[in-house]
Design a protein around this motif. Structure first.
Motif, PDB file in Angstrom:
ATOM      1  N   ILE A 136       0.830  -1.203   0.000  1.00  8.64           N
ATOM      2  CA  ILE A 136       0.000   0.000   0.000  1.00  8.64           C
ATOM      3  C   ILE A 136       0.862   1.250   0.000  1.00  8.64           C
ATOM      4  N   THR A 137       1.996   1.207   0.693  1.00  7.09           N
ATOM      5  CA  THR A 137       2.898   2.362   0.666  1.00  7.09           C
ATOM      6  C   THR A 137       3.639   2.452  -0.663  1.00  7.09           C
ATOM      7  N   SER A 138       3.992   1.305  -1.240  1.00  7.55           N
ATOM      8  CA  SER A 138       4.664   1.308  -2.536  1.00  7.55           C
ATOM      9  C   SER A 138       3.731   1.774  -3.651  1.00  7.55           C
ATOM     10  N   SER A 139       2.437   1.540  -3.485  1.00  8.07           N
ATOM     11  CA  SER A 139       1.479   1.959  -4.505  1.00  8.07           C
ATOM     12  C   SER A 139       1.495   3.464  -4.699  1.00  8.07           C
ATOM     13  N   PHE A 140       1.630   4.201  -3.601  1.00  5.93           N
ATOM     14  CA  PHE A 140       1.706   5.659  -3.715  1.00  5.93           C
ATOM     15  C   PHE A 140       2.940   6.071  -4.517  1.00  5.93           C
ATOM     16  N   LEU A 141       4.031   5.358  -4.310  1.00 10.28           N
ATOM     17  CA  LEU A 141       5.239   5.632  -5.078  1.00 10.28           C
ATOM     18  C   LEU A 141       4.978   5.464  -6.570  1.00 10.28           C
ATOM     19  N   GLY A 142       4.282   4.387  -6.946  1.00 13.43           N
ATOM     20  CA  GLY A 142       3.987   4.158  -8.356  1.00 13.43           C
ATOM     21  C   GLY A 142       3.090   5.225  -8.941  1.00 13.43           C
ATOM     22  N   SER A 143       2.039   5.604  -8.212  1.00 13.69           N
ATOM     23  CA  SER A 143       1.120   6.624  -8.718  1.00 13.69           C
ATOM     24  C   SER A 143       1.828   7.959  -8.929  1.00 13.69           C
ATOM     25  N   ILE A 144       2.598   8.377  -7.920  1.00 20.64           N
ATOM     26  CA  ILE A 144       3.264   9.675  -8.009  1.00 20.64           C
ATOM     27  C   ILE A 144       4.340   9.660  -9.082  1.00 20.64           C
ATOM     28  N   LEU A 145       5.025   8.529  -9.228  1.00 20.78           N
ATOM     29  CA  LEU A 145       6.026   8.412 -10.288  1.00 20.78           C
ATOM     30  C   LEU A 145       5.393   8.625 -11.658  1.00 20.78           C
ATOM     31  N   ALA A 146       4.259   7.977 -11.895  1.00 21.46           N
ATOM     32  CA  ALA A 146       3.588   8.129 -13.188  1.00 21.46           C
ATOM     33  C   ALA A 146       3.025   9.540 -13.354  1.00 21.46           C
ATOM     34  N   GLU A 147       2.534  10.132 -12.270  1.00 19.93           N
ATOM     35  CA  GLU A 147       1.976  11.492 -12.358  1.00 19.93           C
ATOM     36  C   GLU A 147       3.051  12.524 -12.676  1.00 19.93           C
ATOM     37  N   THR A 148       4.271  12.302 -12.204  1.00 18.63           N
ATOM     38  CA  THR A 148       5.347  13.244 -12.517  1.00 18.63           C
ATOM     39  C   THR A 148       5.757  13.175 -13.983  1.00 18.63           C
ATOM     40  N   VAL A 149       5.550  12.018 -14.599  1.00 19.71           N
ATOM     41  CA  VAL A 149       5.955  11.838 -15.993  1.00 19.71           C
ATOM     42  C   VAL A 149       4.811  12.150 -16.951  1.00 19.71           C
ATOM     43  N   ALA A 150       3.613  11.653 -16.640  1.00 26.47           N
ATOM     44  CA  ALA A 150       2.526  11.735 -17.613  1.00 26.47           C
ATOM     45  C   ALA A 150       1.196  12.111 -16.997  1.00 26.47           C
ATOM     46  N   GLY A 151       1.210  12.750 -15.840  1.00 28.69           N
ATOM     47  CA  GLY A 151      -0.045  13.073 -15.187  1.00 28.69           C
ATOM     48  C   GLY A 151      -0.546  14.465 -15.533  1.00 28.69           C
ATOM     49  N   GLN A 152      -1.846  14.622 -15.536  1.00 26.25           N
ATOM     50  CA  GLN A 152      -2.479  15.924 -15.694  1.00 26.25           C
ATOM     51  C   GLN A 152      -3.041  16.432 -14.384  1.00 26.25           C
ATOM     52  N   SER A 153      -3.001  15.592 -13.370  1.00 26.08           N
ATOM     53  CA  SER A 153      -3.436  15.959 -12.027  1.00 26.08           C
ATOM     54  C   SER A 153      -2.786  14.978 -11.052  1.00 26.08           C
ATOM     55  N   GLY A 154      -2.983  15.222  -9.770  1.00 22.90           N
ATOM     56  CA  GLY A 154      -2.383  14.367  -8.755  1.00 22.90           C
ATOM     57  C   GLY A 154      -1.230  15.065  -8.056  1.00 22.90           C
ATOM     58  N   ILE A 155      -0.796  14.480  -6.939  1.00 23.39           N
ATOM     59  CA  ILE A 155       0.277  15.079  -6.153  1.00 23.39           C
ATOM     60  C   ILE A 155       1.581  15.134  -6.952  1.00 23.39           C
ATOM     61  N   GLY A 156       1.876  14.098  -7.721  1.00 22.85           N
ATOM     62  CA  GLY A 156       3.088  14.104  -8.523  1.00 22.85           C
ATOM     63  C   GLY A 156       3.096  15.241  -9.529  1.00 22.85           C
ATOM     64  N   HIS A 157       1.970  15.445 -10.209  1.00 17.09           N
ATOM     65  CA  HIS A 157       1.854  16.556 -11.165  1.00 17.09           C
ATOM     66  C   HIS A 157       1.981  17.890 -10.447  1.00 17.09           C
ATOM     67  N   LEU A 158       1.357  18.010  -9.282  1.00 19.68           N
ATOM     68  CA  LEU A 158       1.444  19.246  -8.500  1.00 19.68           C
ATOM     69  C   LEU A 158       2.884  19.548  -8.105  1.00 19.68           C
ATOM     70  N   MET A 159       3.628  18.535  -7.696  1.00 16.59           N
ATOM     71  CA  MET A 159       5.017  18.738  -7.282  1.00 16.59           C
ATOM     72  C   MET A 159       5.901  19.147  -8.461  1.00 16.59           C
ATOM     73  N   ILE A 160       5.665  18.568  -9.640  1.00 17.40           N
ATOM     74  CA  ILE A 160       6.444  18.946 -10.825  1.00 17.40           C
ATOM     75  C   ILE A 160       6.170  20.397 -11.200  1.00 17.40           C
ATOM     76  N   VAL A 161       4.899  20.798 -11.177  1.00 15.28           N
ATOM     77  CA  VAL A 161       4.549  22.177 -11.508  1.00 15.28           C
ATOM     78  C   VAL A 161       5.159  23.128 -10.487  1.00 15.28           C
ATOM     79  N   ALA A 162       5.077  22.755  -9.198  1.00 14.90           N
ATOM     80  CA  ALA A 162       5.628  23.615  -8.150  1.00 14.90           C
ATOM     81  C   ALA A 162       7.142  23.745  -8.272  1.00 14.90           C
TER      82      ALA A 162
END
Length: 275
Positions: free
Chosen positions: A200-226
């Protein structure tokens, strides 16, 4: 003599109660201590905000950007849970199959090891080509990261059933499927919940990793924009929110484990107490 025994027993019970209370508050004390130390280090050494913001500055950023953070955190949580549930369904099923058959175990285990050794960051661009930019790559990446530990641990739990016990059950007329259901699955539950808390903790890593590369929303996308705007406190705010979600899901998994397989945890506690 009886009064001395009673006093000794009362002292042991009181010590156990104090220890239990300390264990409840100890994580919060450690977190508070780390936050205070972090604040002191930043203030004393006058570290620039764009290098390492103080916790107070991060808290201000969370308050300032509360609505975008909550909206993006909800998206990350949704994609993580979907990928995690998919990993549970397929991981449990494949784990039972692999653990129940020696032939399947030897046939599939090398493939599982090879699959898990592939860096997931290298898979994300391929997922973008296949599924496009958006939610799908984040869900699949969360699934890929959390799938392996669940499968391997469930398979290991079922495979640990003693051959002698299997032979006895077969002699009594038990079908292999019934042996797995009545003996193998209960034996695998402690292994499963151990992998669950990791997955369950590793799942967050996967989601955020994908959001930083190809996300249009999510914490990963927010962190890249910031980070592109040099709003480092907002980046740390995303990290804090992600950590809070991970700890919450880990706690929920632990509570489910306690209520589901409390017998295994009690037996482990008895063994530890005996040692």
């Amino acid at each position: 003599m009886q009064d001395e025994d009673f006093a000794r027993d009362a002292a042991i019970v009181a010590a156990a109660v104090r220890r239990k209370r300390l264990m409840r508050v100890l994580p919060w004390l450690v977190i508070a201590g780390m936050v205070v130390l972090w604040e002191i280090v930043v203030r004393v050494f006058d570290i620039p905000e764009f290098v390492l913001p103080a916790p107070s500055v991060v808290a201000q950023s969370i308050s300032k950007w509360w609505n975008p953070i909550i909206m993006n955190a909800g998206q990350t949580l949704k994609t993580t849970l979907v990928g995690f549930l998919m990993a549970n369904l397929l991981g449990l099923t494949l784990g039972v199959i692999v653990g129940s058959s020696t032939l399947v175990y030897h046939g599939l285990y090398p493939l599982l090891i090879a699959f898990n050794s592939i860096p997931k960051v290298a898979v994300v661009p391929i997922l973008v080509i296949w599924f496009g930019i958006g939610t799908a790559p984040a869900i699949i990446t969360a699934f890929l990261i959390s799938f392996f530990p669940i499968t391997v641990n469930v398979a290991a739990g079922i495979a640990t059933v003693e051959p002698e016990l299997r032979d006895v059950l077969r002699a009594l007329g038990a079908h292999p499927l019934k042996i797995v259901r009545k003996v193998g699955l209960p034996r695998a539950m402690p292994y499963y919940f151990a992998s669950l808390k990791i997955a369950i903790t590793s799942s967050f890593l996967g989601s955020i990793l994908a959001e930083t590369v190809a996300g249009q929303s999510g914490i990963g996308h927010l962190m890249i924009v910031a980070s592109s705007r040099f709003e480092v406190p907002l980046v740390f705010a995303g990290l804090v929110v992600t950590a809070a979600m991970s700890v919450t899901m880990y706690t929920i998994a632990t509570l489910i484990e306690t209520r589901t397989i409390g017998w295994a945890m009690r037996s482990q506690g008895d063994m530890a107490g005996g040692v």
